[in-house]
Motif scaffolding. Sequence first.
Motif, short mmCIF file in Angstrom:
data_model
loop_
_atom_site.label_atom_id
_atom_site.label_comp_id
_atom_site.label_asym_id
_atom_site.label_seq_id
_atom_site.Cartn_x
_atom_site.Cartn_y
_atom_site.Cartn_z
N PHE A 116 0.84 -1.28 0.35
CA PHE A 116 0.12 0.01 0.77
C PHE A 116 1.32 1.29 -0.17
O PHE A 116 1.81 1.88 0.91
CB PHE A 116 -0.85 0.14 0.99
CG PHE A 116 -1.64 1.33 1.07
CD1 PHE A 116 -3.09 1.99 0.55
CD2 PHE A 116 -1.01 2.60 1.82
CE1 PHE A 116 -3.51 2.23 0.48
CE2 PHE A 116 -1.86 3.49 1.93
CZ PHE A 116 -3.16 3.74 1.28
N SER A 173 -2.40 -3.06 -3.26
CA SER A 173 -3.66 -2.30 -2.17
C SER A 173 -4.89 -1.99 -4.09
O SER A 173 -5.67 -2.59 -4.04
CB SER A 173 -3.46 -1.02 -2.07
OG SER A 173 -5.37 -0.93 -1.40
N ASN A 174 -4.05 -1.89 -5.02
CA ASN A 174 -4.92 -1.40 -5.95
C ASN A 174 -5.56 -2.83 -6.63
O ASN A 174 -6.61 -2.76 -6.95
CB ASN A 174 -4.15 -0.48 -6.72
CG ASN A 174 -3.90 1.08 -6.86
OD1 ASN A 174 -4.25 1.12 -5.61
ND2 ASN A 174 -2.46 0.98 -7.26
N MET A 198 -6.51 -9.17 1.81
CA MET A 198 -5.40 -7.93 1.25
C MET A 198 -4.47 -8.41 2.58
O MET A 198 -4.51 -8.53 3.75
CB MET A 198 -5.71 -7.20 1.44
CG MET A 198 -4.38 -6.20 1.09
SD MET A 198 -3.89 -6.00 -0.42
CE MET A 198 -1.81 -5.03 -0.57
N ALA A 208 -0.30 -7.65 4.18
CA ALA A 208 0.63 -5.68 3.50
C ALA A 208 0.91 -5.49 4.90
O ALA A 208 0.67 -6.34 6.09
CB ALA A 208 -0.60 -5.12 3.53
N ALA A 230 -5.30 2.66 4.40
CA ALA A 230 -5.34 2.02 4.49
C ALA A 230 -6.09 1.48 4.39
O ALA A 230 -7.48 0.48 3.56
CB ALA A 230 -3.56 1.57 4.21
N TRP A 275 -10.07 -0.05 2.60
CA TRP A 275 -10.21 -1.76 2.56
C TRP A 275 -11.34 -1.99 2.85
O TRP A 275 -12.33 -3.02 2.26
CB TRP A 275 -8.46 -2.39 3.05
CG TRP A 275 -7.60 -2.13 1.93
CD1 TRP A 275 -7.47 -2.32 0.89
CD2 TRP A 275 -6.17 -2.50 2.61
NE1 TRP A 275 -6.50 -1.65 0.43
CE2 TRP A 275 -5.43 -1.60 1.69
CE3 TRP A 275 -5.57 -2.96 3.88
CZ2 TRP A 275 -3.68 -2.36 2.07
CZ3 TRP A 275 -4.25 -3.13 4.19
CH2 TRP A 275 -3.01 -2.60 3.62
N ALA A 335 -8.81 -6.86 4.94
CA ALA A 335 -7.11 -6.99 5.41
C ALA A 335 -6.56 -8.16 6.60
O ALA A 335 -7.63 -8.03 7.86
CB ALA A 335 -7.37 -5.06 5.91
N ALA A 365 -3.35 -7.25 7.98
CA ALA A 365 -2.42 -6.42 7.68
C ALA A 365 -1.56 -6.20 8.80
O ALA A 365 -1.72 -6.09 10.04
CB ALA A 365 -2.66 -4.66 7.75
N ASN A 425 6.47 -1.36 3.28
CA ASN A 425 5.97 -2.64 2.60
C ASN A 425 6.96 -3.21 3.04
O ASN A 425 6.96 -4.45 2.45
CB ASN A 425 6.04 -1.83 0.88
CG ASN A 425 4.83 -1.25 1.21
OD1 ASN A 425 3.59 -1.73 1.36
ND2 ASN A 425 5.16 0.55 0.40
#
Length: 300
Positions: free
Chosen positions: A12, A44-45, A59, A61, A72, A76, A83, A85, A114
Amino acid sequence: MATGHVAVIGSFNADLVLDLPRMAARGETLAARALHRFPGGKGSNQAIAAARAGARVTMLASLGTDAEGDAALALWAREGVQARAVRHPVLPTGMAVILLEGGDNRIILAPGANMALAAADAAPPPCDVVLAQLEVPAPAIAAAFAAAGGARRVLNAAPADAAAATRLLPLTDILLVNAGEAMALAPAAGQDAAALAQALAGQVGQAAVVTAGPAGAVLAMRGGAVLRAPAPPVAVRDTTGAGDAFAGAFCAALAGGADHAAALRAGVAAGSLACTVLGAVPSLPHRAAIAALLDEGLVR
């Protein structure tokens, strides 16, 4: 088409977009025509693109413990992306500065948290497709692919990093690259998209896809068959999110049971639609828009 599950391991970034009249020369101060802030990051995209294209999405991350990381998670949640994350206590959430000139862009990336995503945090849930890019560490991607079970493993080898991609190709079922990235991985294959896809297909388990902007995309199966999907004519405003829209829609279609040809057409339709809107996330099309463009018969 059935709804499949796509697990995305990736980045992200908070995107800062500067709309320029032209690119600045060395040492020059140039006033931008406009400044925009968007959520971004290839992972993320692509997760959002897959969700908008109709998939169930998880996701994985690494975010900073900052306002951008909070944003972020909120994004989401709004997009229906589950998520998983981790929050890094020191490194900031990633950021990208996008220099936009006409329909072209140049991107400067500060990856931040990241690059702290660890292999231990990368195990995907049971799913149909695991999708990764090269904005997080290769060991984390390798761990995710190794734990993918029967899911198809799709590597979008972007940004171009030949060393990381080469390490991951033996674990990859489907490779997804643009023409420039393909040439970096198969320099002896020349510049033709089909030749590049065929050369790369031999290095992965199932197939290689090469996207070629206005020319659409080519998919080569390991063993020979080549599929092509031309891009429909569109009014290009910003190409920033086009590749991510393609990847998300392509994987959503695969996860939902589509064959390679149908998934390729869905990806081209989504990427083409994304070029018509400013900003990465705002440009990612929904399932109905993708289906409508496919129904027009311009993507064959």
